[in-house]
Scaffold this motif. Structure first.
Motif, PDB file in Angstrom:
ATOM      1  N   ALA A  67       0.833  -1.203   0.000  1.00 55.42           N
ATOM      2  CA  ALA A  67       0.000   0.000   0.000  1.00 55.42           C
ATOM      3  C   ALA A  67       0.870   1.256   0.000  1.00 55.42           C
ATOM      4  O   ALA A  67       0.636   2.189  -0.782  1.00 55.42           O
ATOM      5  CB  ALA A  67      -0.926  -0.014   1.214  1.00 55.42           C
ATOM      6  N   ALA A  68       1.885   1.286   0.880  1.00 60.03           N
ATOM      7  CA  ALA A  68       2.741   2.470   0.990  1.00 60.03           C
ATOM      8  C   ALA A  68       3.475   2.754  -0.320  1.00 60.03           C
ATOM      9  O   ALA A  68       3.633   3.914  -0.719  1.00 60.03           O
ATOM     10  CB  ALA A  68       3.746   2.277   2.124  1.00 60.03           C
ATOM     11  N   ILE A  69       3.899   1.710  -0.994  1.00 60.15           N
ATOM     12  CA  ILE A  69       4.635   1.868  -2.249  1.00 60.15           C
ATOM     13  C   ILE A  69       3.739   2.445  -3.344  1.00 60.15           C
ATOM     14  O   ILE A  69       4.174   3.231  -4.181  1.00 60.15           O
ATOM     15  CB  ILE A  69       5.216   0.508  -2.693  1.00 60.15           C
ATOM     16  CG1 ILE A  69       6.295   0.058  -1.712  1.00 60.15           C
ATOM     17  CG2 ILE A  69       5.781   0.575  -4.109  1.00 60.15           C
ATOM     18  CD1 ILE A  69       6.561  -1.428  -1.754  1.00 60.15           C
ATOM     19  N   GLN A  70       2.448   2.093  -3.322  1.00 57.60           N
ATOM     20  CA  GLN A  70       1.552   2.447  -4.419  1.00 57.60           C
ATOM     21  C   GLN A  70       0.679   3.673  -4.156  1.00 57.60           C
ATOM     22  O   GLN A  70      -0.117   4.052  -5.011  1.00 57.60           O
ATOM     23  CB  GLN A  70       0.646   1.254  -4.743  1.00 57.60           C
ATOM     24  CG  GLN A  70       1.396   0.046  -5.294  1.00 57.60           C
ATOM     25  CD  GLN A  70       0.465  -1.096  -5.605  1.00 57.60           C
ATOM     26  OE1 GLN A  70      -0.072  -1.731  -4.715  1.00 57.60           O
ATOM     27  NE2 GLN A  70       0.265  -1.358  -6.884  1.00 57.60           N
ATOM     28  N   ILE A  71       0.822   4.299  -3.000  1.00 55.51           N
ATOM     29  CA  ILE A  71      -0.062   5.402  -2.631  1.00 55.51           C
ATOM     30  C   ILE A  71      -0.156   6.451  -3.725  1.00 55.51           C
ATOM     31  O   ILE A  71      -1.240   6.897  -4.091  1.00 55.51           O
ATOM     32  CB  ILE A  71       0.397   6.040  -1.302  1.00 55.51           C
ATOM     33  CG1 ILE A  71      -0.013   5.155  -0.119  1.00 55.51           C
ATOM     34  CG2 ILE A  71      -0.212   7.427  -1.124  1.00 55.51           C
ATOM     35  CD1 ILE A  71       0.576   5.592   1.207  1.00 55.51           C
ATOM     36  N   GLU A  72       0.988   6.878  -4.256  1.00 57.23           N
ATOM     37  CA  GLU A  72       0.979   7.947  -5.261  1.00 57.23           C
ATOM     38  C   GLU A  72       1.101   7.437  -6.687  1.00 57.23           C
ATOM     39  O   GLU A  72       0.934   8.196  -7.628  1.00 57.23           O
ATOM     40  CB  GLU A  72       2.112   8.927  -4.975  1.00 57.23           C
ATOM     41  CG  GLU A  72       1.905   9.706  -3.695  1.00 57.23           C
ATOM     42  CD  GLU A  72       3.156  10.426  -3.286  1.00 57.23           C
ATOM     43  OE1 GLU A  72       4.077   9.740  -2.815  1.00 57.23           O
ATOM     44  OE2 GLU A  72       3.212  11.650  -3.457  1.00 57.23           O
ATOM     45  N   ALA A  73       1.411   6.161  -6.830  1.00 55.29           N
ATOM     46  CA  ALA A  73       1.522   5.593  -8.172  1.00 55.29           C
ATOM     47  C   ALA A  73       0.198   4.983  -8.619  1.00 55.29           C
ATOM     48  O   ALA A  73      -0.215   5.127  -9.765  1.00 55.29           O
ATOM     49  CB  ALA A  73       2.617   4.531  -8.207  1.00 55.29           C
ATOM     50  N   ASN A  74      -0.464   4.300  -7.701  1.00 52.07           N
ATOM     51  CA  ASN A  74      -1.753   3.667  -8.009  1.00 52.07           C
ATOM     52  C   ASN A  74      -2.581   3.630  -6.723  1.00 52.07           C
ATOM     53  O   ASN A  74      -2.679   2.605  -6.063  1.00 52.07           O
ATOM     54  CB  ASN A  74      -1.532   2.252  -8.544  1.00 52.07           C
ATOM     55  CG  ASN A  74      -2.797   1.677  -9.159  1.00 52.07           C
ATOM     56  OD1 ASN A  74      -3.910   2.002  -8.742  1.00 52.07           O
ATOM     57  ND2 ASN A  74      -2.632   0.811 -10.143  1.00 52.07           N
ATOM     58  N   PRO A  75      -3.171   4.780  -6.344  1.00 53.62           N
ATOM     59  CA  PRO A  75      -3.861   4.851  -5.056  1.00 53.62           C
ATOM     60  C   PRO A  75      -5.049   3.905  -4.925  1.00 53.62           C
ATOM     61  O   PRO A  75      -5.378   3.486  -3.820  1.00 53.62           O
ATOM     62  CB  PRO A  75      -4.299   6.313  -4.952  1.00 53.62           C
ATOM     63  CG  PRO A  75      -4.272   6.828  -6.348  1.00 53.62           C
ATOM     64  CD  PRO A  75      -3.189   6.079  -7.044  1.00 53.62           C
ATOM     65  N   ALA A  76      -5.685   3.547  -6.042  1.00 56.99           N
ATOM     66  CA  ALA A  76      -6.810   2.612  -5.961  1.00 56.99           C
ATOM     67  C   ALA A  76      -6.333   1.244  -5.466  1.00 56.99           C
ATOM     68  O   ALA A  76      -6.952   0.626  -4.594  1.00 56.99           O
ATOM     69  CB  ALA A  76      -7.497   2.483  -7.319  1.00 56.99           C
ATOM     70  N   GLU A  77      -5.211   0.772  -6.024  1.00 60.66           N
ATOM     71  CA  GLU A  77      -4.653  -0.499  -5.568  1.00 60.66           C
ATOM     72  C   GLU A  77      -4.074  -0.372  -4.163  1.00 60.66           C
ATOM     73  O   GLU A  77      -4.140  -1.309  -3.359  1.00 60.66           O
ATOM     74  CB  GLU A  77      -3.594  -0.993  -6.552  1.00 60.66           C
ATOM     75  CG  GLU A  77      -4.176  -1.445  -7.891  1.00 60.66           C
ATOM     76  CD  GLU A  77      -3.168  -2.189  -8.751  1.00 60.66           C
ATOM     77  OE1 GLU A  77      -2.062  -2.475  -8.240  1.00 60.66           O
ATOM     78  OE2 GLU A  77      -3.483  -2.466  -9.919  1.00 60.66           O
TER      79      GLU A  77
END
Length: 508
Positions: free
Chosen positions: A81-91
């Motif tokens: 979740a932390a890795i994807q917050i700004e790259a893919n917030p839905a995931e």
């Protein structure tokens, strides 16, 4: 080595940690040690290699599942979740929700709080700060229960930022100040984060000097720590702040460089508002091709539905359409952006868009409508304390002057007063009225437009045409027009029959 990784991260020395943990991950480690290193390495490699970072976090989830260890699984989900917050917030939101559920089931409050932190920021990037605020408050409660200062600081950052977006600026500043006091006992990057949040809130309150000082301190601390990610985030914050204060050339240069670098790290979703601001500066300069280039580079493009995250794009696209002389399209885009912002609970975006709709109404000679929406925006600014960004103050003042001249002093003041009484939701409904579905049938109850339905309902309440006009802020001529169309669509001959049809359908 895992504890050393946390220490290095707090100081911003991610590369040093990765260099040390890499050889260990290549060996046959004890599984608990492997889990610790996977978690730390995933976190530390977020910018250096986002794909590797996500792979390491996924490996951690798989390790937890193979061992039947819910805590390890939750740690991996939080990492994803932390890795994807700004790259893919839905995931990121999906992973965070799973992490919270697993952490609660296994009674791991630290992981639950971390999952709620990730959930809050994912919701923020999705343009849904009202929900983000709830997640932050929930996380804060967990951290206070277990007396975890670091987690409490993370939760306060979510709360302060999302409270600002929802228009609760005074409370947001209180929470940002509380975060700053707490961060003084933590690592320098925590202090930098607190200063950055304070700068954002102070900027919206119009305290330009204090906001500039706070973001400069945040940038200095991040630079000293050598943390590339936070340096770029604070540079972007500084650029947006300068633009809002009227330093458009300086702000544009800083913001464009920071946004480009962040996007190269696959953080394009987090840069959505950055690109919208850059486009708007280009429009103010009269450089429409550059504005279009920025909008093409954004991660959220038309034509998509009324998603809250798209509100900044709607806003910039509307300004561009207005600059290109497409008044009707500009108006529709601004109305859609307003609806998207309110749907996510983003009050500050909604206020800016209310004033943009006011301007597009003026372009279309919808002067009374524009005045009412200006009154609604004024009421919301007074309620929240949100100070209008400098680049648009003169523009709004000029448009209101045009509307005043077109309506006359008394009619203008009356319309403004009517608008001040509207709630934000009522203002959105008023701005978007008459935008019915194109697939609506030609006859029958479902063929009525939203405006016709309101008029018919009020006829059912036995209001006169004059009373209906006053209630809906429209002329009696417009009321008669709506009634004539309703008579034809419903096959009725008079008001009594119309009222009976209304009672039948609305009472069903």
């Amino acid at each position: 080595l895992s504890s050393l990784g946390s220490f290095f991260y707090a100081l911003g020395f991610n590369s040093e940690f990765l260099a040390q943990c890499g050889p260990f991950l290549a060996t046959n480690l004890q599984l608990s040690c492997r889990a610790d290193l996977l978690e730390s390495a995933a976190h530390s490699s977020r910018l250096k290699d986002p794909a590797m970072s996500l792979r390491l976090a996924s490996d951690l989830v798989a390790l937890g599942e193979s061992l039947g260890d819910e805590a390890i699984k939750a740690r991996g989900l939080v990492g994803m979740a932390a890795i994807q917050i700004e790259a893919n917030p839905a995931e990121a939101l999906e992973a965070a929700a799973k992490a919270v559920a697993v952490a609660r089931a296994s009674r791991r409050p630290v992981l639950e709080a971390r999952g709620l932190w990730a959930k809050g920021w994912a919701l923020t990037w999705l343009g849904r700060p009202a929900e983000a605020l709830a997640a932050g408050e929930e996380g804060l409660q967990v951290c206070e229960t277990i007396d975890w200062p670091t987690g409490r600081g993370s939760a306060l950052a979510v709360i302060a930022y999302s409270a600002m977006c929802t228009g609760r600026l005074g409370w947001a500043l209180e929470k940002a100040d509380e975060l700053f006091r707490l961060s003084e006992d933590l690592a320098p990057l925590y202090i930098a984060n607190a200063d950055s949040v304070r700068a954002e809130v102070l900027g919206r309150l119009g305290q330009a000097d204090h906001a500039a000082e706070a973001v400069a301190r945040a940038l200095s601390l991040a630079t000293a720590a050598g943390d590339t990610y936070f340096v770029l985030i604070y540079q972007a914050n500084q650029g947006r702040l300068w633009v809002s204060q009227g330093r458009q050339d300086d702000g544009y240069e800083v913001l464009e460089a920071a946004a480009a670098k962040l996007e190269s790290f696959d953080l394009a979703v987090g840069c959505l508002e950055n690109r919208a601001v850059l486009a708007e500066v280009a429009i103010k300069r009269g450089d429409l091709p550059t504005a279009r280039r920025h909008l093409r580079a954004t991660s959220w493009r038309l034509s998509r539905g009324l998603e809250p995250a798209g509100a900044p794009t709607f806003r910039a696209e509307s300004r561009l359409a207005r600059a290109e002389g497409e008044s009707r399209r500009a108006h529709l885009l601004a109305c859609d952006g307003l609806a998207a912002a309110v749907a996510g609970g983003h009050t500050l975006w909604a206020i800016d868009l209310l004033e943009l709709v006011t301007m597009t109404c003026s372009d279309l000679d919808l002067h009374a409508e524009g005045a009412r929406l200006a009154g609604a925006a004024e009421a919301q600014r007074n309620l929240t304390g949100y100070v209008r960004p400098v680049p648009y103050s003169d523009e709004v003042t000029s448009v209101l002057g045009d509307i005043r001249s077109a309506l006359g002093e008394d009619a203008f003041e009356h319309a403004i007063s009517q608008g001040r009484s509207l709630t934000l939701e009522e203002a959105v409904a008023y701005a978007r009225r008459g935008r019915g579905s194109r697939s609506r049938p030609r006859y029958g109850w479902s063929s009525l437009t939203a405006s016709e339905h309101k008029v018919v309902s009020l006829v059912g309440e036995h209001l006169t045409n004059g009373e209906i006009a006053e209630r809906l802020f429209i002329s009696t001529v417009t009321v008669k027009s709506h009634l004539n169309r309703a008579f034809a669509k419903l096959g009725v001959a008079n008001r009594e029959q119309l009222a009976a049809v209304a009672h039948h359908h609305e009472g069903a």
